[in-house]
Design an enzyme around this catalytic site. Structure first.
Site, PDB file in Angstrom:
ATOM      1  N   CYS A 132      87.548  58.892  36.940  1.00  0.00           N
ATOM      2  CA  CYS A 132      86.090  58.934  36.750  1.00  0.00           C
ATOM      3  C   CYS A 132      85.703  58.600  35.312  1.00  0.00           C
ATOM      4  CB  CYS A 132      85.571  60.312  37.150  1.00  0.00           C
ATOM      5  SG  CYS A 132      83.786  60.456  36.935  1.00  0.00           S
ATOM      6  N   CYS A 135      82.749  60.637  34.030  1.00  0.00           N
ATOM      7  CA  CYS A 135      83.060  62.018  33.649  1.00  0.00           C
ATOM      8  C   CYS A 135      83.836  62.057  32.330  1.00  0.00           C
ATOM      9  CB  CYS A 135      83.927  62.706  34.710  1.00  0.00           C
ATOM     10  SG  CYS A 135      83.477  62.358  36.404  1.00  0.00           S
ATOM     11  N   ASP A 136      84.779  61.159  32.145  1.00  0.00           N
ATOM     12  CA  ASP A 136      85.746  61.318  31.057  1.00  0.00           C
ATOM     13  C   ASP A 136      85.676  60.255  29.969  1.00  0.00           C
ATOM     14  OD1 ASP A 136      86.769  63.546  32.339  1.00  0.00           O
ATOM     15  OD2 ASP A 136      88.088  62.343  33.593  1.00  0.00           O
TER      16      ASP A 136
END
Ligand code: NAP
Length: 308
Positions: A132, A135-136
């Protein structure tokens, strides 16, 4: 006994909830672990009709939820572990916090990211391996990273990551991208993206703290092996349908996708319907999942009135 239980809160699940709620079926939506499904892990959605300026994935999902709840859909944060059929043709669903019963079930559990299957891979998730970028990505500023894959997801993630990383290697097992032309063109003209063609990661290499510091690569044409220094690998090689819990009430194809009857969202068990990415390995779009959610709701409604 519920009239309709919808499992899943992606585009298919919320659309089924909106339609069944508006039909006064008072649907119960079981959200599982990821409220909002895959679009909550994406950034801008440019191709959902009605949003000419684009819309952020999490916002789109939040709006779908609001719309479903406005018409009376109820959400419970339960993960379904098993579905069984009662003698009278209704269903009992075992969840992580007890059982619920329903006359019809719409399975809209979507799909989960596929990983490479390398030895220490799952242990490294969160330590330099992830699926992701949204997300990261921001954790990897001014360092090199890699994206694996050649589809739309890989291209989208690679472009997004250029906002943070010093360089983004796009590692693909062939020398041609599968992605749509617009996505491929966008990534290939980006100076920060360096394609690594015909190559596969054979090993994740870690530092003393257990974080990824490099990968071993194999050129699949020449057989040549090499090492690439980087801080994180974003794996974007497709998805696996979330159908492991369904048991033998529905049939799965060899990829684990739920088989629907022809021109329908119904399955081999009357009263169980499937919609979206858990059943669709062809289109896999937000809008086609929403369309299937609508169809499943209409079919469930018809099934209920026919069995009255
Ligand atoms: P995908 O289209 O199935 O592409 C998967 C990619 O991963 C392919 O390039 C494939 O290589 C590669 N791959 C598969 N298994 C691999 C393995 N074991 N090792 C190395 N590489 C592997 O998946 P996706 O990109 O997630 O897209 C899924 C669907 O969502 C598509 O319909 C796509 O159009 C859609 N999507 C749309 C958008 C958008 O329009 N904004 C964004 C994201 C996704 P090969 O090419 O060699 O098979």
């Amino acid at each position: 006994m519920e009239d309709v239980i919808i499992i899943g809160t992606g585009c298919a699940g919320w659309t089924a909830a909106i339609y069944t709620a508006r039909a006064n079926l008072n649907p119960l939506v079981l959200s599982g672990t990821q409220l909002g499904g895959q679009l909550t892990t994406t950034t801008e959605v440019e191709n959902f009709p009605g949003f000419p300026e684009g819309v952020m994935g999490p916002e789109l999902m939040g709006r779908m939820q609001q719309q479903a709840e406005k018409f009376g859909a109820r959400v419970e944060y339960k993960k379904v572990e098993e579905i069984a059929k009662n003698d009278n043709g209704t269903f009992i669903l075992t969840t992580d916090v007890g059982t619920v019963q329903a006359k019809t079930v719409i399975i809209a559990t979507g799909a989960a990211p596929r990983y490479l299957g390398l030895e220490n891979e799952m242990k490294l998730v969160g330590h330099g391996v992830t699926s992701c970028a949204t997300c990261d990505g921001a954790f990897y500023r001014d360092v090199p990273v890699a994206v694996v894959g050649g589809g739309d997801s890989a291209c989208e993630e690679a472009n997004f990551l250029t906002r943070f990383a010093s360089k983004v290697y796009l590692i693909h097992r062939r020398d041609e991208l599968r992605a749509s032309k617009i996505m491929a063109d966008r990534v290939l003209v980006n100076d920060k993206v360096e394609p690594v063609w015909d190559s596969a990661i054979t090993e994740y290499l870690t530092d003393d703290a257990g974080e990824v510091r490099a990968v071993s690569l194999k050129n699949l044409k020449s057989g040549e092996e090499s090492e690439l220094d980087l801080k994180c690998v974003f794996v974007a090689i497709g998805h696996v349908p979330n159908s492991q819990f369904v048991g033998d009430l529905v049939e799965l194809d060899e990829g684990g996708y739920i088989l629907q009857n022809a021109h329908s969202t119904s399955t081999k068990t009357p009263g169980i319907f499937a919609a979206g990415d858990v059943a669709d390995h062809v289109y896999r779009q937000a809008i086609t999942a929403a369309g299937q959610g609508c169809a499943a709701a209409l079919e469930a409604e018809r099934y209920l009135s026919d069995s009255e």
